[in-house]
Design a protein around this motif. Structure first.
Motif, PDB file in Angstrom:
ATOM      1  N   ARG A 174       0.825  -1.209   0.000  1.00 55.36           N
ATOM      2  CA  ARG A 174       0.000   0.000   0.000  1.00 55.36           C
ATOM      3  C   ARG A 174       0.860   1.261   0.000  1.00 55.36           C
ATOM      4  O   ARG A 174       0.541   2.236  -0.676  1.00 55.36           O
ATOM      5  CB  ARG A 174      -0.930   0.014   1.210  1.00 55.36           C
ATOM      6  N   GLY A 186       2.220   1.622  -3.500  1.00 56.30           N
ATOM      7  CA  GLY A 186       1.168   2.044  -4.423  1.00 56.30           C
ATOM      8  C   GLY A 186       0.846   3.525  -4.267  1.00 56.30           C
ATOM      9  O   GLY A 186       0.680   4.244  -5.257  1.00 56.30           O
ATOM     10  N   PHE A 187       0.785   3.975  -3.038  1.00 56.32           N
ATOM     11  CA  PHE A 187       0.522   5.394  -2.773  1.00 56.32           C
ATOM     12  C   PHE A 187       1.645   6.258  -3.347  1.00 56.32           C
ATOM     13  O   PHE A 187       1.381   7.291  -3.975  1.00 56.32           O
ATOM     14  CB  PHE A 187       0.386   5.628  -1.266  1.00 56.32           C
ATOM     15  N   CYS A 188       2.873   5.830  -3.153  1.00 57.13           N
ATOM     16  CA  CYS A 188       4.024   6.597  -3.669  1.00 57.13           C
ATOM     17  C   CYS A 188       3.975   6.697  -5.193  1.00 57.13           C
ATOM     18  O   CYS A 188       4.274   7.760  -5.758  1.00 57.13           O
ATOM     19  CB  CYS A 188       5.329   5.959  -3.216  1.00 57.13           C
ATOM     20  N   GLN A 189       3.610   5.625  -5.858  1.00 59.35           N
ATOM     21  CA  GLN A 189       3.539   5.662  -7.313  1.00 59.35           C
ATOM     22  C   GLN A 189       2.457   6.626  -7.787  1.00 59.35           C
ATOM     23  O   GLN A 189       2.621   7.305  -8.799  1.00 59.35           O
ATOM     24  CB  GLN A 189       3.292   4.263  -7.867  1.00 59.35           C
ATOM     25  N   LYS A 190       1.349   6.721  -7.063  1.00 62.69           N
ATOM     26  CA  LYS A 190       0.270   7.624  -7.456  1.00 62.69           C
ATOM     27  C   LYS A 190       0.664   9.087  -7.302  1.00 62.69           C
ATOM     28  O   LYS A 190       0.323   9.914  -8.141  1.00 62.69           O
ATOM     29  CB  LYS A 190      -0.994   7.337  -6.634  1.00 62.69           C
ATOM     30  N   ILE A 191       1.360   9.428  -6.238  1.00 62.11           N
ATOM     31  CA  ILE A 191       1.657  10.844  -5.992  1.00 62.11           C
ATOM     32  C   ILE A 191       2.789  11.381  -6.862  1.00 62.11           C
ATOM     33  O   ILE A 191       2.944  12.593  -6.970  1.00 62.11           O
ATOM     34  CB  ILE A 191       1.951  11.145  -4.507  1.00 62.11           C
ATOM     35  N   THR A 192       3.545  10.516  -7.515  1.00 69.33           N
ATOM     36  CA  THR A 192       4.646  11.016  -8.352  1.00 69.33           C
ATOM     37  C   THR A 192       4.152  11.687  -9.627  1.00 69.33           C
ATOM     38  O   THR A 192       4.940  12.321 -10.324  1.00 69.33           O
ATOM     39  CB  THR A 192       5.629   9.880  -8.726  1.00 69.33           C
ATOM     40  N   LYS A 193       2.871  11.595  -9.922  1.00 68.16           N
ATOM     41  CA  LYS A 193       2.315  12.258 -11.105  1.00 68.16           C
ATOM     42  C   LYS A 193       2.262  13.772 -10.942  1.00 68.16           C
ATOM     43  O   LYS A 193       2.228  14.501 -11.922  1.00 68.16           O
ATOM     44  CB  LYS A 193       0.893  11.745 -11.374  1.00 68.16           C
ATOM     45  N   TYR A 194       2.251  14.256  -9.716  1.00 69.63           N
ATOM     46  CA  TYR A 194       2.082  15.675  -9.428  1.00 69.63           C
ATOM     47  C   TYR A 194       3.396  16.288  -8.937  1.00 69.63           C
ATOM     48  O   TYR A 194       3.976  15.822  -7.957  1.00 69.63           O
ATOM     49  CB  TYR A 194       0.983  15.867  -8.375  1.00 69.63           C
TER      50      TYR A 194
END
Length: 170
Positions: free
Chosen positions: A51, A54-62
């Protein structure tokens, strides 16, 4: 002869003061750091490594989160030097800027999370003890240091990303 004696006493006094400071660390800061490391590892265990990743991968978009939240989380959860492994969640063109932001945050995080970079404790505690003797709160120092650190790593991350992009085009 009295001058030489005073110099010798001052010299030994310096090491006595250092010894007293060291004993304060052994009975104070070292157990604190060990407890913080245990707590952070427990939090990661409770949340789950998958988890967290997964969270880290999502926030790298911004961009803002990539150069603020990600380095802060990396420093808190993995500490120095393991924090740089969070770079695996980033695209190639963002890795250098993440490294720059993360390494720049090693010192400002120390006041609130001393386990994050124990090597910086000597510097921080030296500054903090001086301010404390002058009558200032080291809690206020720690919070201000942290906030300014987050602002600086955002600026450095964005600038480094742009420099990388410009050099890559050449």
């Amino acid at each position: 002869m009295e001058v030489v004696s005073n110099i010798a006493n001052g010299f030994i006094g310096l090491f006595n003061a250092g010894g007293e400071t060291f004993m304060g660390w052994v009975t104070g800061i070292i157990p604190l750091v060990i407890c913080l490391m245990t707590a952070v590892n427990a939090v990661i265990g409770f949340i789950g490594v998958e988890r967290v990743e997964g969270f880290c991968q999502k926030i790298t978009k911004y961009t803002i989160l990539r150069y603020t939240l990600l380095p802060v989380m990396a420093d808190i959860f993995l500490t120095n030097p393991a924090q740089y492994t969070f770079g695996r969640f980033l695209k190639k063109e963002h890795k250098a800027a993440f490294y720059d932001a993360s390494v720049s945050f090693c010192h400002p995080i120390t006041g609130l999370f001393p386990h994050a970079n124990a090597g910086e404790l000597f510097v921080y505690m030296g500054i903090a003890s001086g301010l404390q003797k002058a009558g200032y709160s080291i809690g206020g120092l720690a919070v201000r240091y942290f906030i300014v650190g987050v602002i600086v790593i955002l600026i450095r991350g964005i600038l480094c990303e742009r420099i990388y992009a410009a050099l890559s085009k050449r």
